[in-house]
Scaffold this motif. Structure first.
Motif: not given
Length: 147
Positions: A37-66
Motif C-alpha cells: 500500500v505504500v509502494g514497497l516492491w518485493w521482486r520474488d517469492r522469497a522477498a514476499i515471504e520475508r516482508a509478510h513474515h515481518y508484518g505478520l509477527t509484528t504490527f499485523f500479529r493480531n489483525s484480521e483480514l477478510s
C-alpha cells in the motif's frame, strides 16, 4: 493448490489469518512482484515471504483480514486478473493501540500452471473514503478531494 482464480484472495486471507507467510508467498510464482500500500516492491517469492513474515509477527500479529468482494476478468484459459476488496482490522499502531479498520483492494494478475492458479503480480491499494487522490506537502501525503 488454488483451483480457480476467484479463490486466490480467499487463500491469501486464510494464509494471513494463519500467520503463515510461507503459504502466502506460495500463492505467488517464484518470480512474482508484490507492491504494498505504500509502494514497497518485493521482486520474488522469497522477498514476499520475508516482508509478510515481518508484518505478520509484528504490527499485523493480531489483525484480521477478510474478503468482501471478488471480481475476475479472464484473459484466456490460463490468465486472469482478480480484484478483491478486503477489510483489515486489528493492526497495531506504533504507540501500541489498535488502529482503526481499513479497506483495501488487492489486484492479483494470475496464471494457471502445474501448481494451480498463482499470482505473478499483486498490488495492494488502500481505499480512502472521500478522496480522489493524494497531495504531498511538508508533512507528507494526505488525501485530497477536489469536488
Amino acid at each position: 493448490m488454488v483451483e480457480a482464480p476467484e479463490d486466490l484472495p480467499h487463500a491469501f486471507a486464510a494464509a494471513w489469518m494463519a500467520r503463515d507467510a510461507g503459504a502466502l508467498a506460495r500463492l505467488c510464482t517464484a518470480d512474482a512482484d508484490f507492491v504494498n500500500v505504500v509502494g514497497l516492491w518485493w521482486r520474488d517469492r522469497a522477498a514476499i515471504e520475508r516482508a509478510h513474515h515481518y508484518g505478520l509477527t509484528t504490527f499485523f500479529r493480531n489483525s484480521e483480514l477478510s474478503v468482501r468482494r471478488v471480481e475476475v476478468r479472464r484473459l484466456g484459459d490460463r490468465v486472469a486478473v482478480v480484484h478483491a476488496r478486503m477489510r483489515l482490522s486489528g493492526q497495531i499502531a506504533p504507540d501500541g493501540t489498535v488502529a482503526e479498520d481499513r479497506q483495501t483492494i488487492l489486484i492479483f494478475v494470475c496464471m494457471r500452471g502445474g501448481e494451480g492458479w498463482q499470482a505473478v503480480a499483486v498490488q495492494n491499494t488502500d481505499i480512502v473514503p472521500g478522496a480522489e487522490t493524494h497531495l504531498r506537502d511538508g508533512d507528507g501525503f494526505r488525501p485530497q478531494d477536489y469536488r
